[in-house]
Design a protein around this motif. Structure first.
Motif, short mmCIF file in Angstrom:
data_model
loop_
_atom_site.label_atom_id
_atom_site.label_comp_id
_atom_site.label_asym_id
_atom_site.label_seq_id
_atom_site.Cartn_x
_atom_site.Cartn_y
_atom_site.Cartn_z
N CYS A 188 -8.87 -11.82 -6.37
CA CYS A 188 -7.91 -12.02 -5.23
C CYS A 188 -7.25 -10.68 -5.12
O CYS A 188 -6.86 -9.94 -6.04
CB CYS A 188 -6.70 -12.89 -5.23
SG CYS A 188 -7.44 -14.74 -5.20
N ALA A 189 -7.12 -9.97 -4.03
CA ALA A 189 -6.55 -8.45 -3.90
C ALA A 189 -5.19 -8.53 -3.98
O ALA A 189 -4.46 -9.82 -3.70
CB ALA A 189 -6.85 -7.94 -2.46
N ARG A 190 -4.44 -7.70 -4.68
CA ARG A 190 -3.07 -7.60 -4.94
C ARG A 190 -2.26 -7.23 -3.70
O ARG A 190 -2.93 -6.68 -2.64
CB ARG A 190 -2.57 -6.60 -5.78
CG ARG A 190 -2.88 -5.22 -5.69
CD ARG A 190 -2.27 -4.23 -6.60
NE ARG A 190 -2.23 -2.97 -6.22
CZ ARG A 190 -3.30 -2.03 -6.09
NH1 ARG A 190 -4.35 -2.33 -6.58
NH2 ARG A 190 -3.10 -0.68 -5.76
N LEU A 191 -1.17 -7.64 -3.39
CA LEU A 191 -0.41 -7.42 -2.25
C LEU A 191 0.57 -6.58 -2.19
O LEU A 191 0.93 -5.73 -1.31
CB LEU A 191 0.16 -8.77 -1.49
CG LEU A 191 -0.66 -10.01 -1.08
CD1 LEU A 191 -0.02 -11.24 -0.75
CD2 LEU A 191 -1.52 -9.52 0.11
N GLU A 192 1.30 -6.35 -3.51
CA GLU A 192 2.26 -5.38 -3.92
C GLU A 192 2.08 -4.58 -4.99
O GLU A 192 1.39 -4.86 -5.85
CB GLU A 192 3.58 -6.33 -4.08
CG GLU A 192 4.02 -7.25 -2.84
CD GLU A 192 5.24 -7.96 -3.60
OE1 GLU A 192 5.60 -7.83 -4.56
OE2 GLU A 192 5.83 -8.58 -2.41
N SER A 193 2.67 -3.47 -4.68
CA SER A 193 2.33 -2.35 -5.86
C SER A 193 2.92 -2.66 -7.31
O SER A 193 4.21 -3.36 -7.32
CB SER A 193 2.68 -1.08 -5.57
OG SER A 193 1.94 -0.36 -4.37
#
Length: 686
Positions: A188-193
């Motif tokens: 899953c791609a990260r949403l927040e840094s």
């Protein structure tokens, strides 16, 4: 062929599960209501599967999934966007379009609130099955041999929950229950840094200080230029590290009389060939809408150039062995003593800083460069091995110690080259003091290594290709690349051919007749064409593994190619090269050849980032290969120039300072490059 079964499985899978969104979204509420009614029936089994899958769970993910289902049923636009962003039945399945990335941007932009629950879309890719029997090796796992689908799920769901949910749906869907498909390897791609780590902060400070030092040295250089007679010794020393001065040296096209200019042309063309081959390999990180066309392409002669890129590595080994011996014997003949400890120290100092910087970049900064459906996969492939095995790279043993989890895959060459460098004085000293015995030792070791490669191939049923692909059995074997292709004994024959060439050029100045020159060129051309044909033949999908033939190739291919390259070098040095020598010695190759080591270090990372940052599949074609390689090469040269300016040139200057301080010219010598414009790069620039 085994593909046929899996193709129909894919058709059934995607028809059964993912073909439920047929109309497109409209802007009016009436169209959304109509869409709800049109998808209600096809979505029924899927919704019930989701409900059963999450009903027993009390996690926030389960709650949000249930809310998402209700939002879809009620026709919420943001919820329909999440559904639309997920994989559906794509066209081209029967020609290999089995890895679907969905719509990443649509997914992450989808957010809404329903029944007092806020939901943010998160893009996940899930492996649903295999076309090939793929071993559990990270670097092999994500090639086009796996069925990949994308799902837009609530952001509270983690990868394990996504896998559990998809598996529950598959198990509860009666018409696909018996297809032995299962979700695994969810990413899953990260949403927040993420917050900056201590390692990131420390590395940033360290590199910033080094950059500030280089800028200060450049200022000192300008100050020295404006006041040539009023500068201190410290200013003069610091000015040597000037970015401006080193940039001019790097970009200089001057060809000095005592240099070997053709070597720079060979270096740059070889690294370009390697980039060509690596572009083809790394592109498998990115889905292709026609991946099965690659099988047909591999049978065509158009693929021979990429298949033969393996030999570019052997070219570098020949050049490395030649330069080692040529400079070593020249120093000995001039009456200088060779300090072996200093020799090893300068070699290590020459190569290691660039490797360290690249490891630090991959370890601490790669995850911040980009994002996308495949980016997490790249991080899993690149960062974890460097976390665990960075120290192996610093010892130059990565091709021998835990190669399945090698940090920076392409640096196996550096390890093999360094290991051969360590043992080369054992061969070169006898060549100088006892030439007859030295030549016998060299020939015996060469023959033994060639035979050893053949014996290892026969014993383990390896192949002369890089990645061994058995299409008949539907298997990909990584052992061939990790335990045969990368092994030092398998690549040493080319290095020892280079040593023999260096000895001959230093000690013999024979005159060849025109007939002999023509014969040598014809023989060399035939050997190279044979090597290219052989590699094309065994890479063909129609090729059935033939152990006797593989054994013959193991005994001949790399020695033949190395001998042909040795003749090209010899001809260019002795004046028999003609137009070949003129082309390889062209001035514009001089700066490009100096950058070859930095290009080698950065190119593979650049290629991996370009493909992992992609959000759509690509179309495999000759045009894409050529243009993609061109982009890779231009980017690599540009990045390598900056990389060399900051992390290679200063080390060469430091080496000279250390050498001049530790060993006066009349005493010991460590074979440090005498001038940045010189081609005598003893400390490997490949």
């Amino acid at each position: 062929m085994f593909f046929c079964h899996d193709k129909y499985v894919l058709v059934l899978l995607f028809t059964s599960i993912q073909s439920f969104v047929r109309p497109s979204l409209g802007e009016k509420a009436e169209e959304i209501i109509s869409l709800e009614e049109s998808i209600n029936s096809p979505l029924g089994p899927w919704i019930k599967g989701v409900e059963r899958a999450v009903r027993s769970s009390k996690s926030s993910c389960a709650n949000e999934v249930m809310v998402l289902v209700k939002a879809i049923e009620s026709g919420q636009t943001w919820a329909l966007q999440m559904l639309d962003a997920s994989s559906k039945m794509q066209s081209g399945i029967l020609i290999g379009n089995v890895r679907d990335l969905g719509s990443y941007d649509e997914c992450v932009e989808a957010k809404g609130r329903y029944n007092n629950v806020s939901i943010q879309g998160k893009h996940c890719v899930v492996l649903l099955g295999e076309i090939f029997n793929i071993p559990n090796v990270p670097i092999i796992k994500y090639v086009n041999g796996q069925i990949l689908s994308s799902f837009c799920v609530p952001s509270s769901c983690n990868e394990t929950q996504v896998e559990q949910m998809i598996n529950a749906i598959l198990q509860r869907t009666s018409n696909i229950r018996g297809l032995t498909l299962g979700a695994s390897g969810a990413s899953c791609a990260r949403l927040e840094s993420e917050n900056f780590t201590i390692g990131e902060i420390s590395t940033t400070i360290l590199l910033s200080l080094f950059g500030a030092f280089m800028i200060f040295c450049t200022v000192c250089d300008f100050f020295k230029s404006g006041n040539p007679t009023d500068t201190s010794k410290i200013i003069n020393t610091l000015a040597k590290f000037s970015l401006y001065k080193n940039a001019l040296a790097l970009l200089s096209t001057e060809i000095r009389p005592e240099t070997l200019p053709a070597i720079q042309g060979i270096r740059f063309l070889s690294i370009s060939w390697i980039i060509f081959g690596h572009h083809f390999i790394v592109s498998f990180l990115r889905p292709s809408v026609n991946s099965l066309h690659i099988l047909k392409w591999l049978n065509s002669w158009e693929s021979a150039f990429i298949q033969g890129a393996l030999y570019a590595v052997d070219t570098f080994f020949v050049v490395s062995g030649f330069m080692m011996t040529y400079l070593f014997l020249r120093a000995m003949k001039s009456g200088k003593k060779i300090s072996i400890p200093m020799l090893y120290f300068h070699r290590y100092l020459r190569l290691t800083p660039g490797v360290v910087v690249l490891i630090l970049f991959v370890r601490f900064f790669l995850h911040r460069v980009a994002n996308g459906p495949l980016w997490k996969m790249l991080l899993n492939l690149a960062v974890k091995p460097c976390d665990d095995n960075w120290w192996v790279n610093l010892l130059y043993l990565q091709n021998l110690v835990n190669p399945e989890n090698i940090c920076l895959l392409h640096t196996w060459y550096l390890a093999a080259d360094m290991q051969l460098f360590w043992i080369s004085p054992i061969i070169i000293y006898p060549l100088y003091y006892r030439p007859k015995y030295g030549l016998r030792i060299l020939i015996c070791i060469f023959v033994a290594l060639v035979v050893m490669s053949a014996v290892m191939l026969v014993t383990n049923e390896y192949s002369n290709v890089g990645l061994q692909l058995n299409l008949d059995k539907g298997e990909i074997s990584p052992d061939n690349i990790f335990y045969f292709y990368m092994r030092t004994y398998n690549r040493a024959s080319a290095y020892f051919v280079g040593i023999l060439l260096g000895y001959d050029v230093t000690n013999n100045k024979r005159q060849l007749s025109k007939a002999n020159v023509r014969i040598n060129w014809i023989v060399s051309s035939v050997l190279m064409l044979f090597c290219l044909w052989a590699m094309h033949y065994i890479y063909s999908p129609d090729y059935s593994y033939n152990l006797p033939l593989e054994t013959v190739f193991a005994l001949t291919l790399r020695p033949f190619w190395s001998i042909a390259i040795a003749w090209i070098l010899y001809a260019c040095i002795r004046g028999y090269g003609g137009p070949v020598s003129s082309f390889l010695s062209m001035p514009f190759f001089q700066p490009l050849g100096r950058l070859s080591y930095s290009i080698y270090l950065v190119h593979f990372v650049i290629q991996a980032m370009r493909n992992a940052a992609a959000r759509t599949p690509t179309l495999f074609s000759n045009f894409e290969i050529v243009t993609g390689t061109g982009i890779d090469l231009v980017l690599s040269v540009g990045v390598a120039f900056v990389f060399s300016l900051f992390f290679e040139s200063p080390i060469l200057i430091l080496q000279k300072i250390i050498y001049n301080h530790a060993a006066p010219e009349s005493e010991n010598v460590a074979l440090v490059q005498p001038n940045k414009k010189s081609n005598h790069k003893f400390m490997k620039s490949s």
